[in-house]
Design an enzyme around this catalytic site. Structure first.
Site, PDB file in Angstrom:
ATOM      1  CG  ASP A   2      62.331  47.708  36.444  1.00 49.94           C
ATOM      2  OD1 ASP A   2      62.242  48.152  35.292  1.00 49.94           O
ATOM      3  OD2 ASP A   2      61.991  48.347  37.453  1.00 49.94           O
TER       4      ASP A   2
ATOM      5  CB  SER B 107      41.027  34.514  48.089  1.00 52.15           C
ATOM      6  OG  SER B 107      40.762  33.440  47.218  1.00 52.15           O
TER       7      SER B 107
ATOM      8  CE  LYS C 154      62.423  56.255  42.847  1.00 55.10           C
ATOM      9  NZ  LYS C 154      62.040  57.636  42.648  1.00 55.10           N
TER      10      LYS C 154
ATOM     11  NE  ARG D 272      36.597  36.796  44.316  1.00 59.27           N
ATOM     12  CZ  ARG D 272      35.924  36.018  43.492  1.00 59.27           C
ATOM     13  NH1 ARG D 272      34.808  35.429  43.893  1.00 59.27           N
ATOM     14  NH2 ARG D 272      36.340  35.833  42.266  1.00 59.27           N
TER      15      ARG D 272
ATOM     16  CD  GLU E  36      52.887  50.510  46.435  1.00 52.83           C
ATOM     17  OE1 GLU E  36      51.923  50.391  45.657  1.00 52.83           O
ATOM     18  OE2 GLU E  36      53.983  50.966  46.090  1.00 52.83           O
TER      19      GLU E  36
ATOM     20  CD  GLN F  26      47.401  35.933  40.929  1.00 49.93           C
ATOM     21  OE1 GLN F  26      47.537  34.790  40.537  1.00 49.93           O
ATOM     22  NE2 GLN F  26      46.229  36.534  40.988  1.00 49.93           N
TER      23      GLN F  26
END
Length: 197
Positions: A125, A110, A170, A113, A135, A154
């Site tokens: 991990d 959603s 790190k 788009r 990001e 998700q």
């Protein structure tokens, strides 16, 4: 890898305490058939444009985080992500993954788009503990208004064939959006040890 965890397996991990997600505000809305929606956090990290001519992780005399500004919002505030703009945020949720489970962060369709690309570094991990840095990039043509607390991504969980050792990377125990620590990559010390590019 054994495969993708179903909604039932995700619920079983949550109920047993093997998987911790807090706060989990609305399990019925956040749980998909084989995924768990995560919400956008309250803090945003923005690169200072024009502050430096280029960013060289191998030669930076300062931690990369020095080139970023932080903004903390409240619920009901909005964050405007402009076309082509890059920002970091984090999940509202804090996670503790089991030793035999890893996850991928995938943007919700959603929002995709609308032009929002999330989590270009998608791997979480086994044994990870912390909030997940997201990001954010607006690949659309117009500014995009984002609301903290919105389900923007998700997690898809995969069960491993065997437990993994404790995560000591790190980004362990991050509880907020974290700028890149690429300058700590060992190979950069010798790859960037030149006078000119």
């Amino acid at each position: 890898m054994k495969g993708v965890c179903s909604a039932r397996e995700i619920v079983e991990m949550l109920e047993s305490g093997d998987l911790v997600v807090t706060p989990l505000l609305d399990i019925k809305r956040q749980l998909g058939r084989a995924s768990l929606d995560v919400r956008l956090g309250l803090e945003f990290v923005l690169f200072r444009r024009g502050y430096v001519p280029s960013l060289d992780a191998g030669r930076s005399r300062h931690p990369i985080a020095d080139y970023y500004d932080r903004a903390r919002l409240e619920y009901g505030d909005v964050f405007v992500l402009h076309p082509g703009q890059f920002a970091l945020s984090s999940t509202l949720e804090f996670f503790k993954l089991p030793s035999d489970v890893m996850a991928y962060v995938i943007g919700r369709s959603s929002w995709g788009r609308l032009g929002l690309v999330i989590a270009t570094a998608t791997f979480v991990d086994p044994n990870f503990r912390g909030s997940i840095t997201l990001e954010l990039v607006n690949e659309g043509e117009v500014p995009l208004v984002l609301y903290p607390g919105t389900r923007v991504a998700q997690l898809v969980f995969h069960r491993l064939n065997e437990p993994a050792p404790p995560y000591e990377g790190k980004y362990a125990l991050d509880t907020r959006a974290t700028a890149s620590k690429a300058h700590r990559d060992e190979e950069l010390s010798w790859l960037s040890d030149k006078d000119e590019y």
